[in-house]
Enzyme design. Sequence first.
Site, PDB file in Angstrom:
ATOM      1  CB  THR A 329      -0.955   0.006   1.213  1.00 34.40           C
ATOM      2  OG1 THR A 329      -1.751   1.190   1.190  1.00 34.40           O
ATOM      3  CG2 THR A 329      -0.199  -0.056   2.521  1.00 34.40           C
ATOM      4  CG  HIS A 381       5.218 -11.525  16.912  1.00 34.89           C
ATOM      5  ND1 HIS A 381       6.155 -12.489  16.607  1.00 34.89           N
ATOM      6  CD2 HIS A 381       5.863 -10.668  17.738  1.00 34.89           C
ATOM      7  CE1 HIS A 381       7.295 -12.230  17.207  1.00 34.89           C
ATOM      8  NE2 HIS A 381       7.147 -11.116  17.907  1.00 34.89           N
TER       9      HIS A 381
END
Length: 410
Positions: A329, A381
């Site tokens: 993006t 994560h």
Amino acid sequence: MSTEIKAPVFPESVAEGTVATWHKQPGEACARDELIVDIETDKVVLEIVAPADGVIEEILKNDGDTVESGEVIGRFKAGAASESKGSGSKDTVESKDQGADAASSSDAILSPAARKLADENNVEPSALKGTGKDGRISKEDVQSHIDNAKASIESPAAKAAAEPAHAAAPVAEISAGERIEKRVPMTRLRASIAKRLVNAQQSAAMLTTFNEVNMGPIMELRKQYKESFEKRHGIKLGFMSFFTKAATEALKRFPAVNASIDGNDMVYHGYQDIGVAVSTERGLVVPVIRDVDALSLADIEKKIVEYGTKAKTGKLGIDEMTGGTFTITNGGTFGSLLSTPILNPPQTAILGMHKIQPRPMAVNGQVVIQPMMYLALSYDHRMIDGKEAVQFLVAIKDMLEDPARILLDV
């Protein structure tokens, strides 16, 4: 011969849609392949065209109604010309000799969608002027009248300058200092985006790591070859293709960044399908460039331009926005200096580009002004360790600061 007008068959990922706009009304003639109605889903706007020359016989689902895959939304009469539907219909189509009489009766010339909108906003039909055939008042005519009335409230001077030829409905005066509010329902696409973004933040262990890249080498390379590149390939050389190619090489080195989570399973993809976020008036869409590893810079630029054009005109297909393994993006096009992009589930990482900003940097013991860009990598994560995320971002930085690395795979 009467045939059913059905909503398109939606893919499994799309449960239902909404009738956005009927472009034709009952009794109104239309040509083969002419657009008659738009169906909005949470991903794209799907167009339904006339199957043959004929007229819209009946509308079963009005603007704003929810429809399911393959549901009948109207009826079409092939081979029929615009004809009278009888005195009991709200959409009677008169002959040219009767056009003036029809125009004098607001009940006869208001389309169902226009009547519904007028009733919801307390608009008198006598205050409206139709722009359709034989003076028919469409939904757009009602909306235009409402917008003009609101504009006149906010700016009396503008009202005097833009007063339409027909008589407008009286507008109550608002005392100075009163604050105007406008309530607009979310589009299905905007609601879907909001749901996905909230879900991404709630379901993923999302972190963001940052770095900065010296854009000087890429800018110099682009300046040197942009004219010959455009002449040879018929497309301008931009920055996005370099970032896409660099990300592809980095994804091959760090497979976890190119993976996704499916329940308790980690799915590693042996290909790189990169989504490029595109901002439109309807909301953010992410078309996917397939098998980027096999594409040249020119191929990537052409795909980006093609998808950008389709996105702005609402022509993107659902298949063009599904199945990506990684997303890029670029908030820099709007002036963003730094941001933390949100994941695009089920992907596990997203790269954020930002504004190129000249900054003083230490180079070989001297302060030099360099065109710098902050990069941000948001990652899940649960799938990606901090070490992998940092090394992935450093790999992209190294390839952009020395573009020959992309070619040599070093």
